[in-house]
Design an enzyme around this catalytic site. Sequence first.
Site, PDB file in Angstrom:
ATOM      1  N   ALA A 159     -34.556 -67.914  -6.163  1.00 14.96           N
ATOM      2  CA  ALA A 159     -34.508 -67.089  -6.992  1.00 14.96           C
ATOM      3  C   ALA A 159     -34.761 -66.866  -7.903  1.00 14.96           C
ATOM      4  O   ALA A 159     -34.775 -65.641  -9.100  1.00 14.96           O
ATOM      5  CB  ALA A 159     -33.253 -67.458  -7.431  1.00 14.96           C
ATOM      6  N   ALA A 160     -35.485 -67.817  -8.294  1.00 11.92           N
ATOM      7  CA  ALA A 160     -36.316 -67.277  -9.963  1.00 11.92           C
ATOM      8  C   ALA A 160     -37.313 -66.315 -10.154  1.00 11.92           C
ATOM      9  O   ALA A 160     -38.002 -65.840  -8.620  1.00 11.92           O
ATOM     10  CB  ALA A 160     -37.239 -68.618 -10.164  1.00 11.92           C
ATOM     11  N   GLY A 209     -34.760 -65.433 -11.473  1.00 13.76           N
ATOM     12  CA  GLY A 209     -33.343 -64.787 -11.690  1.00 13.76           C
ATOM     13  C   GLY A 209     -32.650 -63.635 -12.099  1.00 13.76           C
ATOM     14  O   GLY A 209     -31.865 -63.273 -12.413  1.00 13.76           O
ATOM     15  N   GLY A 210     -34.536 -62.535 -12.008  1.00 14.28           N
ATOM     16  CA  GLY A 210     -33.548 -61.097 -12.293  1.00 14.28           C
ATOM     17  C   GLY A 210     -32.443 -60.238 -11.358  1.00 14.28           C
ATOM     18  O   GLY A 210     -32.125 -60.230 -11.132  1.00 14.28           O
ATOM     19  N   CYS A 244     -41.904 -58.594  -1.479  1.00 15.38           N
ATOM     20  CA  CYS A 244     -42.784 -57.460  -2.240  1.00 15.38           C
ATOM     21  C   CYS A 244     -44.301 -57.638  -1.801  1.00 15.38           C
ATOM     22  O   CYS A 244     -45.459 -57.783  -2.057  1.00 15.38           O
ATOM     23  CB  CYS A 244     -43.000 -58.234  -3.851  1.00 15.38           C
ATOM     24  SG  CYS A 244     -43.739 -59.629  -4.488  1.00 15.38           S
TER      25      CYS A 244
END
Length: 485
Positions: A297-298, A300-301, A424
Amino acid sequence: MSHPPAGAPKPFSPRPRTEPGNARPARAPGADGPHTGKSTGVQPVALWQQLLGVSGALQAIRAGQSGTAALAAVDSAVRPGVQALLFQVLRQAGRSEALRRCLVERNPPPAADALLCAALALCWNPDDSPYEPFTLVNQAVEAAKRNPATRKQASFINGCLRRFLRERDALVASTDNEPLARWNHPLWWIERLRKDHPQDWEQILRANNTHAPMMLRVNKQKCTLAQYQQALVAINFDFDVVSDTGLVLHQPVPVPALPGFAQGWVSVQDAAAQMAAPLLLQGLDLTKPLRVLDACAAPGGKTAHLLELAGPGAPLEVTALEIDAARSARIGETLQRLGLQAQVLVADAARPQDWWQALCGGHLFDAILLDAPCTASGIVRRHPDVRWLRRETDIAQLAALQAKLLAALWPLVRPGGRLLYCTCSVFRAEGDVQVQTFLAHNTDAQLLPSPGHLIPGNADKGEAVPDNLSGDHDGFFYALLQKSA
């Protein structure tokens, strides 16, 4: 390809080659005429000092260090200008290395080679140069003289660069047909894209060498889109609206300069990344209790976006998982700034046996977001060092990790629930090939309409579902998987 004539005079005019959140290169006092304008009380930074920082960072990246780490070692007084110049150098590193090979048969020592290539990258095309080429050459030679590691090669660097200025047209033309020089990517990367995207590979490479836009996501729990537009207009920031919560600035600015950033009104997030939360939550009843896991998750966006979309008081329980403790701390910082709450755990998503029963009560999740570790081949324009750091063997290694994460997390999805897999990356081994392999081994999984591969830049994809993007965005891959009830 046409080029301006070598040595053509032009007035000095440093162009704003600014990355989001960074300053333009500082002017070089004494190198381009007297400094004009009112004094700010801040000692201007000489261009040779910035070139020292750029060449040192380039040398570190060539040795395998990330651009982030290399820049962290640069003195804070020159770091903004160094970063702006370094990013341009990295985007032209293939061309500069090809030109250096034309000038020198044998590789110079690493420090001298880095400085020489940095100067060539910055001055080979005067139309894109942040400084007048003769200024860059003079200051590069000064940097060589000031650095003990290159002092003995100062005359050699001076001779190479001045020969380049004299013979620029011929030297550039001699490298125009080299794929490395033309596309500024490793040859294996170019060939991989040719194979994966036979219709779009050139567009991807061109996009990778451009500046990424600064995209914003408005936190509707703090202010409306209209209110934030008014805040931008009030300080003369030009922008376009790209969605009901998204804006793109015409010119990037330092993040602290964004109105209300510290108060949680807005976050910086690319348009492609902004698709994750809506895709995962679409069709779910947010008025009923839901358990959602954001794995990997980092910073956190996406965790924050999930909570923003659910709205205040929604019975949405979000668990944010991150294997790295330092990066996990950033999730907490993001949520605190935005006024949101989630369960943040430091744990390995690939090993649910270590945390699922003990920390999550063994409850199945209604939805899981897996933003898997990948080559980052879709965000090269934001991180131009990535193309030079990656090795072709990394793709298979990361694809194996992605498959492991999918296999570990799928059993944690309740029947009828869903998992959104995203990377990504523009490489198919990390996208549709990965998902097709997963579907072949999991007959209880169904692929719902999904964007698939998003091509970086201004790309329109005729076969995409309506949720796909037509505007400017990073390269991404999305696949929404539903488990049989």
